[in-house]
Design a protein around this motif. Sequence first.
Motif, PDB file in Angstrom:
ATOM      1  N   LEU A 134      21.525  62.040  32.645  1.00 18.07           N
ATOM      2  CA  LEU A 134      21.496  60.568  32.723  1.00 18.07           C
ATOM      3  C   LEU A 134      21.767  60.017  31.519  1.00 18.07           C
ATOM      4  CD1 LEU A 134      21.327  57.958  34.410  1.00 18.07           C
ATOM      5  CD2 LEU A 134      18.844  57.982  34.146  1.00 18.07           C
ATOM      6  N   ARG A 135      21.261  60.282  30.426  1.00 16.18           N
ATOM      7  CA  ARG A 135      21.466  59.808  29.168  1.00 16.18           C
ATOM      8  C   ARG A 135      22.917  59.969  28.528  1.00 16.18           C
ATOM      9  NH1 ARG A 135      17.494  57.727  25.695  1.00 16.18           N
ATOM     10  NH2 ARG A 135      19.183  57.538  24.249  1.00 16.18           N
ATOM     11  N   ASP A 194      22.213  51.926  37.589  1.00 10.15           N
ATOM     12  CA  ASP A 194      22.765  51.968  38.870  1.00 10.15           C
ATOM     13  C   ASP A 194      24.257  52.763  38.623  1.00 10.15           C
ATOM     14  OD1 ASP A 194      20.450  51.080  39.733  1.00 10.15           O
ATOM     15  OD2 ASP A 194      21.276  49.090  40.056  1.00 10.15           O
ATOM     16  N   LEU A 195      25.031  51.909  37.689  1.00 12.80           N
ATOM     17  CA  LEU A 195      26.430  52.510  37.610  1.00 12.80           C
ATOM     18  C   LEU A 195      26.460  53.939  37.039  1.00 12.80           C
ATOM     19  CD1 LEU A 195      28.266  50.110  35.425  1.00 12.80           C
ATOM     20  CD2 LEU A 195      28.934  50.837  37.468  1.00 12.80           C
ATOM     21  N   ALA A 196      25.395  54.346  36.366  1.00  7.24           N
ATOM     22  CA  ALA A 196      25.423  55.705  35.914  1.00  7.24           C
ATOM     23  C   ALA A 196      25.075  56.837  37.240  1.00  7.24           C
ATOM     24  CB  ALA A 196      24.396  56.084  34.913  1.00  7.24           C
ATOM     25  N   ILE A 236      26.484  65.596  41.694  1.00  3.10           N
ATOM     26  CA  ILE A 236      25.524  65.845  40.814  1.00  3.10           C
ATOM     27  C   ILE A 236      24.544  65.230  40.572  1.00  3.10           C
ATOM     28  CG2 ILE A 236      26.627  65.141  38.619  1.00  3.10           C
ATOM     29  CD1 ILE A 236      26.414  67.994  37.566  1.00  3.10           C
ATOM     30  N   LEU A 237      24.039  64.239  41.483  1.00  7.76           N
ATOM     31  CA  LEU A 237      23.174  63.182  41.340  1.00  7.76           C
ATOM     32  C   LEU A 237      21.806  63.926  41.087  1.00  7.76           C
ATOM     33  CD1 LEU A 237      22.276  60.350  41.229  1.00  7.76           C
ATOM     34  CD2 LEU A 237      22.215  60.469  43.875  1.00  7.76           C
ATOM     35  N   ALA A 260      31.308  55.767  34.554  1.00  7.29           N
ATOM     36  CA  ALA A 260      30.270  54.809  34.193  1.00  7.29           C
ATOM     37  C   ALA A 260      30.829  53.740  33.003  1.00  7.29           C
ATOM     38  CB  ALA A 260      28.959  55.478  33.691  1.00  7.29           C
ATOM     39  N   GLN A 261      31.799  54.221  32.280  1.00  5.22           N
ATOM     40  CA  GLN A 261      32.306  53.469  31.358  1.00  5.22           C
ATOM     41  C   GLN A 261      33.129  52.359  32.026  1.00  5.22           C
ATOM     42  OE1 GLN A 261      34.376  55.811  28.310  1.00  5.22           O
ATOM     43  NE2 GLN A 261      35.512  53.919  27.713  1.00  5.22           N
ATOM     44  N   LYS A 262      33.620  52.552  33.539  1.00  5.48           N
ATOM     45  CA  LYS A 262      34.525  51.895  34.019  1.00  5.48           C
ATOM     46  C   LYS A 262      35.920  51.822  33.503  1.00  5.48           C
ATOM     47  CE  LYS A 262      32.828  48.461  36.507  1.00  5.48           C
ATOM     48  NZ  LYS A 262      32.455  47.236  37.159  1.00  5.48           N
TER      49      LYS A 262
END
Length: 263
Positions: free
Chosen positions: A97-98, A124-126, A135-136, A161-163
């Motif tokens: 996650l980090r 939430d995005l991540a 891979i959640l 996540a960076q969009k």
Amino acid sequence: MIEFHRVTKIYPNGVVGLENIDLKIEKGEFVVIVGLSGAGKSTLLRSINRLHEISSGEITIDGKSITKAKGKELRRIRRDIGMIFQNFNLVKRSTVLRNVLSGRVGYHSTLRTVLGWFPKEDVDLAMNALERMNILEKAYTRSDQLSGGQQQRVSIARALAQKAKIILADEPVASLDPLTTKQVMDDLKKINQELGITLVVNLHSVDLARQYATRIIGLKAGQIVFDGSAREATDKRFSEIYGKPFEVGINETDREFKYESIN
């Protein structure tokens, strides 16, 4: 849209990495760059986000010059460009996650990101990105406990996540086994088709290039010698890219298709 205008890169030792490149990549394309080692593939790819500085010419992203950009303007342009590396480029001792949240650093102050103060929207995005990459369940696992394929999917999730509007991938499957290679390439194809993200990918495997690319660009000695669809990328055209006749063979060690020169 990515545009190269007469771009040249000459290294300090005099080696020409790119020579007078004129190139336009449209939004939503899946472009694969092929060529021998030293042909200029990584130089071209990494010049798009200025990991490599060019010697002359100009590169524009959506009409804005990344070549001339500085400071906040450069950071804003780079924020739209995700990067996937052969060696995954993850912080091994940090959780998955980090690592994915590191894709959000361009949106916050340095102090906030160093302290790990990411808002709920970023988390939430991540999480959504990890779910898309299937891979959640590994979100709170240390990255160094994952397989190579899982680590590469984490790096893709980071770009999501960076969009990012553009994702650059420098030999993203070179260190993976054939089955995992297919899974990662399928993931890239899926986000290209479903999210409309522009992909520019360096590959050694011409078989993979033909299978996944909507467009193939062949480089030889820093120059574009082929630019066309996968259907147009015939054996004859690949011979021109690689400088000698090639035939498809099977490597019995890893069962991957590869091109081998005809003696």
